[in-house]
Design a protein around this motif. Structure first.
Motif, PDB file in Angstrom:
ATOM      1  N   GLU A 105       0.592  -1.011   0.140  1.00  0.00           N
ATOM      2  CA  GLU A 105      -0.519  -0.237   0.069  1.00  0.00           C
ATOM      3  C   GLU A 105       1.015   1.320  -0.282  1.00  0.00           C
ATOM      4  O   GLU A 105       1.694   1.634   0.236  1.00  0.00           O
ATOM      5  CB  GLU A 105      -1.009  -0.085   1.109  1.00  0.00           C
ATOM      6  CG  GLU A 105      -0.139  -0.075   2.945  1.00  0.00           C
ATOM      7  CD  GLU A 105      -1.354   0.283   3.867  1.00  0.00           C
ATOM      8  OE1 GLU A 105      -2.630  -0.275   3.640  1.00  0.00           O
ATOM      9  OE2 GLU A 105      -0.763   0.123   5.303  1.00  0.00           O
ATOM     10  N   VAL A 106      -0.160   2.525  -0.261  1.00  0.00           N
ATOM     11  CA  VAL A 106       0.884   3.386  -0.168  1.00  0.00           C
ATOM     12  C   VAL A 106       0.770   4.394   0.945  1.00  0.00           C
ATOM     13  O   VAL A 106      -0.236   4.052   1.806  1.00  0.00           O
ATOM     14  CB  VAL A 106       0.209   4.982  -1.178  1.00  0.00           C
ATOM     15  CG1 VAL A 106       1.099   5.417  -1.521  1.00  0.00           C
ATOM     16  CG2 VAL A 106       0.397   4.180  -2.957  1.00  0.00           C
ATOM     17  N   ALA A 107       1.959   4.929   1.458  1.00  0.00           N
ATOM     18  CA  ALA A 107       1.757   5.380   2.959  1.00  0.00           C
ATOM     19  C   ALA A 107       2.705   6.138   3.151  1.00  0.00           C
ATOM     20  O   ALA A 107       4.080   6.483   2.259  1.00  0.00           O
ATOM     21  CB  ALA A 107       2.776   4.082   3.508  1.00  0.00           C
ATOM     22  N   VAL A 108       2.454   7.930   3.548  1.00  0.00           N
ATOM     23  CA  VAL A 108       3.440   8.441   4.526  1.00  0.00           C
ATOM     24  C   VAL A 108       4.279   8.262   5.262  1.00  0.00           C
ATOM     25  O   VAL A 108       4.118   7.838   6.173  1.00  0.00           O
ATOM     26  CB  VAL A 108       2.004  10.094   5.033  1.00  0.00           C
ATOM     27  CG1 VAL A 108       3.027  11.677   5.431  1.00  0.00           C
ATOM     28  CG2 VAL A 108       1.266  10.124   3.519  1.00  0.00           C
ATOM     29  N   LEU A 109       5.655   8.605   4.714  1.00  0.00           N
ATOM     30  CA  LEU A 109       6.946   8.097   4.657  1.00  0.00           C
ATOM     31  C   LEU A 109       7.088   8.953   5.386  1.00  0.00           C
ATOM     32  O   LEU A 109       7.780  10.056   4.212  1.00  0.00           O
ATOM     33  CB  LEU A 109       7.340   6.487   4.373  1.00  0.00           C
ATOM     34  CG  LEU A 109       5.784   5.532   4.375  1.00  0.00           C
ATOM     35  CD1 LEU A 109       6.664   4.293   3.816  1.00  0.00           C
ATOM     36  CD2 LEU A 109       5.833   4.812   5.975  1.00  0.00           C
ATOM     37  N   PRO A 110       9.000   8.942   6.008  1.00  0.00           N
ATOM     38  CA  PRO A 110       9.951  10.371   5.633  1.00  0.00           C
ATOM     39  C   PRO A 110      11.034   9.367   5.140  1.00  0.00           C
ATOM     40  O   PRO A 110      11.073   8.246   4.447  1.00  0.00           O
ATOM     41  CB  PRO A 110      10.747   9.750   7.683  1.00  0.00           C
ATOM     42  CG  PRO A 110       9.588   8.664   8.127  1.00  0.00           C
ATOM     43  CD  PRO A 110       8.723   8.483   6.954  1.00  0.00           C
ATOM     44  N   LYS A 111      11.878  10.419   4.556  1.00  0.00           N
ATOM     45  CA  LYS A 111      12.465  10.036   3.494  1.00  0.00           C
ATOM     46  C   LYS A 111      13.182   8.455   4.432  1.00  0.00           C
ATOM     47  O   LYS A 111      14.116   8.970   5.192  1.00  0.00           O
ATOM     48  CB  LYS A 111      13.362  11.415   2.960  1.00  0.00           C
ATOM     49  CG  LYS A 111      14.684  10.965   2.345  1.00  0.00           C
ATOM     50  CD  LYS A 111      15.365  11.381   1.956  1.00  0.00           C
ATOM     51  CE  LYS A 111      17.174  11.620   1.683  1.00  0.00           C
ATOM     52  NZ  LYS A 111      18.037  12.083   1.874  1.00  0.00           N
ATOM     53  N   GLY A 112      14.059   7.328   3.478  1.00  0.00           N
ATOM     54  CA  GLY A 112      14.756   6.479   3.492  1.00  0.00           C
ATOM     55  C   GLY A 112      13.791   5.069   3.909  1.00  0.00           C
ATOM     56  O   GLY A 112      13.267   5.470   3.117  1.00  0.00           O
ATOM     57  N   THR A 113      14.588   4.402   4.593  1.00  0.00           N
ATOM     58  CA  THR A 113      13.835   2.918   4.249  1.00  0.00           C
ATOM     59  C   THR A 113      14.019   2.806   6.030  1.00  0.00           C
ATOM     60  O   THR A 113      14.974   3.015   6.856  1.00  0.00           O
ATOM     61  CB  THR A 113      15.333   1.574   3.521  1.00  0.00           C
ATOM     62  OG1 THR A 113      15.345   2.539   1.924  1.00  0.00           O
ATOM     63  CG2 THR A 113      13.835   1.236   3.451  1.00  0.00           C
ATOM     64  N   SER A 114      13.240   1.852   6.461  1.00  0.00           N
ATOM     65  CA  SER A 114      12.972   1.123   7.134  1.00  0.00           C
ATOM     66  C   SER A 114      12.298  -0.443   7.144  1.00  0.00           C
ATOM     67  O   SER A 114      11.474  -0.670   6.673  1.00  0.00           O
ATOM     68  CB  SER A 114      11.571   1.686   7.734  1.00  0.00           C
ATOM     69  OG  SER A 114      11.726   1.309   9.344  1.00  0.00           O
ATOM     70  N   PHE A 115      13.650  -1.265   6.987  1.00  0.00           N
ATOM     71  CA  PHE A 115      13.654  -2.575   7.255  1.00  0.00           C
ATOM     72  C   PHE A 115      13.217  -3.291   8.550  1.00  0.00           C
ATOM     73  O   PHE A 115      13.950  -2.793   9.947  1.00  0.00           O
ATOM     74  CB  PHE A 115      14.923  -3.334   6.611  1.00  0.00           C
ATOM     75  CG  PHE A 115      14.653  -4.040   5.007  1.00  0.00           C
ATOM     76  CD1 PHE A 115      14.066  -4.005   5.038  1.00  0.00           C
ATOM     77  CD2 PHE A 115      15.285  -2.551   4.624  1.00  0.00           C
ATOM     78  CE1 PHE A 115      13.661  -4.816   3.406  1.00  0.00           C
ATOM     79  CE2 PHE A 115      15.787  -2.463   3.483  1.00  0.00           C
ATOM     80  CZ  PHE A 115      14.345  -3.501   2.600  1.00  0.00           C
TER      81      PHE A 115
END
Length: 626
Positions: A136-146
């Motif tokens: 899904e599309v989400a509002v996220l900060p720049k970068g990546t979270s695993f």
């Protein structure tokens, strides 16, 4: 005949590949941290729960991924690092195989949140066992979270082979330190079970080393720098007096990648030749920059081993550069042909002759002269406080030998007749029974290693090191379980410095150590204060004992509290037991023999090695019957 060879399903192939890539939670940490570094992140945060068994999360502020890349990164052999086989010999990045994320997703619940800087919205993916469950599309900060949760949830056999949380977390810290040391220009943070373990701001190499291993590390470091056509070397080595028993603080970093190399380690040890005590290892943080086409890093699945083109030249350069640095900073002895002006003779004393010492003899002194007693004057007796005699020497009126016969009466011969003389009993043996018995049970030490004692059936041979280990092991274990041990207070408390992971381990076993006799006045963020010690531990042994104890428990700490106490008792017994080559007195030998056979299990040491053997008279007779 039907064919028996079949293609494996993708999920089975991924699980097999995961066995090579993901061995423990630390393997996941390594892959995710390296991906964050390759994404050009300037700030990386690692969050761990239950030593990675429940959660491993890596958050970075890097480039992020598009929707297509977010889906494609979990496919096998999908990578952005290489295009051709020749690219393997010109690598400047970390991960390049394209199997890490696919392998992790096959054996865990993975959640990916990523957004590129130019995009307004990001992508949120959830994968369970290689199956995409949501996107899904989400509002996220720049970068990546695993987020990697429930590692090995579908392979319970692999999960059962994991060690305790302390051991697994130590492996995670090792991987975190290796990546953090290789990239001092990136800010790193580590959180375990909600508490902050490391907060490393972006800095230079020396400051990064100090931030990881404690403030006292700065005074131990000796800089190393050498530039040649083959390799460019820079970094630090530790001074010989700070060498440790374990090999914890030893890092080779080649082209910003941590490696293990026994060959290069031998070069470092050759540079320290003659400067280290037996069994001690120096610490080093060596950074090597070599042309990418002169190394092959694709020879091991974990990429911690590298093949160099010209190893012999690299060995010589490494050894000479470290030896030069140790000599340059006056750590190792060197030949100095420059004269020290402070050792010269002053000009005022140049023409002056030496003054010969004089001996004065009192020729009027007579050691056999009779000394007179000091006479007390009348004024002294009346309280005036003065003596009439000018001499204050102690005198006596008669020779000392005459006082031996005062009070003896020689009036009659009846007293002499009453004196009884003991008659000497003549026996037919040169020795009495007591002396023979003592000679039979006398102990002897052979080669400062074995204690030999005759017994009725033959001969008893005891290994003094193993026997003392058994004695001390049962003493420490009894003190820990009974929670009562004697302690000797120190007049001046000891201050010992450790890094954060070592301090956490000391806090964990603080109760068990206090039960053995240790008294901790203070446990701070970078040091501890010891104000009391067990009775059989000296001040000089404290730092070595705690260092070996921490090293042993970092390798393997059992889960139950009783087993942890058992490991502590074993480690302390091994550190404090008498070593081979120590000369024991006769009383110490007898005490060790008596204490050994007073133990519950005198036959074996705490490490299941025999403590003694017996030779019967029959065995000895067979030896002489040849």
């Amino acid at each position: 005949m039907s064919s028996i060879i079949q293609l494996l399903p993708d999920h089975v192939a991924n699980q097999i590949a995961a066995g090579e890539v993901v061995q423990r939670p630390a393997s996941v940490v390594k892959e995710l941290l390296e991906n964050a570094v390759d994404a050009r992140a300037t700030e990386i945060k690692l969050i761990v729960k239950d030593a990675g068994k429940t959660l491993v999360q890596v958050i970075d502020n890097g480039l992020g991924m598009s929707v297509t890349d977010a889906r494609l990164c979990f496919e096998r052999h999908a990578t952005s690092k290489i295009r051709l086989a020749e690219d393997l010999f010109s690598l400047h990045t970390k991960g390049f195989r394209g199997e890490a994320l696919a392998s992790i997703a096959a054996i865990a619940h993975v959640e990916l949140k990523t957004r590129q800087e130019q995009e307004e919205l990001g992508t949120h993916l959830v994968i369970e066992g290689s199956k995409f469950t949501s996107q899904e599309v989400a509002v996220l900060p720049k970068g990546t979270s695993f987020s990697v949760k429930n590692l090995f949830f579908n392979i319970p056999a692999r999960r059962n082979f994991l060690k305790s949380d302390t051991v697994e977390f130590r492996h995670i810290v090792d991987e975190f330190e290796r990546v953090a040391l290789a990239h001092a220009n990136i800010s790193f943070m580590l959180y375990h079970n909600g508490s902050e373990m490391f907060n490393l701001p972006a800095s230079n190499t020396r400051q990064r080393i100090v931030n990881i291993f404690g403030g006292r590390t700065n005074e131990k470091l000796v800089p190393v720098k050498e530039s040649t056509e083959i390799v460019e070397i820079q970094g630090f080595v530790t001074k010989p007096e700070f060498a440790k028993k374990n090999r914890g603080e030893q890092f080779f970093i080649v082209n910003n990648r941590f490696i293990k190399s026994g060959y290069l380690h031998h070069a470092v040890m050759a540079a320290y030749e003659g400067l280290l005590k037996d069994g001690c290892q120096p610490g080093y943080f060596i950074y090597l920059d070599v042309p990418p086409n002169t190394i092959d890093i694709n020879i091991h699945p974990t990429k911690t081993e590298i093949k160099f083109d010209d190893e012999h030249a690299l060995y010589a350069i490494m050894r000479s550069s470290i030896k030069h640095s140790l000599g340059q900073f006056n750590v190792s002895p060197v030949l100095d042909f420059e004269r020290d002006a402070n050792l010269d003779t002053p000009y005022n004393y140049e023409a002056k002759e030496a003054v010969m010492p004089e001996v004065h003899v009192d020729r009027n002194y007579n050691p056999f002269a009779v000394e007179e007693k000091p006479v007390r004057s009348a004024s002294m007796s009346s309280g005036s406080g003065s003596f009439s005699s000018p001499s204050f020497r102690k005198t006596q009126s008669q020779p000392a030998w005459e006082s031996l016969y005062t009070g003896i009466s020689t009036s009659s011969s009846e007293d002499i007749a009453e004196i009884n003389f003991e008659s000497e009993e003549v026996t037919g043996s040169l020795f009495n029974d007591t002396e023979v018995e003592q000679a039979v049970y006398k102990t002897y030490q052979i080669h400062k290693k074995y204690i030999v004692s005759p017994i009725k059936s033959g001969l008893l041979i005891i290994d003094q090191k193993r026997a003392h280990q058994r004695i001390m092991y049962e003493q420490f274990l009894r003190s820990i379980t009974v929670q009562h041990a004697a302690s000797q207070q120190l007049l001046f408390p000891l201050v010992l410095h450790y890094n954060k992971t070592e301090l956490e381990l000391i806090k964990e076993m603080q109760d068990a150590l206090q039960n053995t006799g240790f008294v901790f006045a203070e446990i701070n963020h970078d040091h501890i204060v010891v104000s009391g010690l067990p009775v059989n531990v000296s001040e000089s042994e404290v730092s070595i004992l705690l260092e070996e104890l921490i090293n042993d428990l970092q390798q393997e700490v059992p889960d139950s509290s009783f087993s942890q106490s058992d490991s502590i008792a074993k480690s302390m017994a091994r550190s404090l037991a008498v070593k081979t080559g120590v000369l024991l007195s006769e009383r110490e030998q007898e005490n060790m023999v008596n204490s050994l056979f007073a133990c519950k299990e005198p036959n074996v040491s705490p490490f299941n090695k025999p403590t003694f053997i017996t030779l019967s008279v029959e065995d000895l007779d067979k030896r002489f019957a040849i």
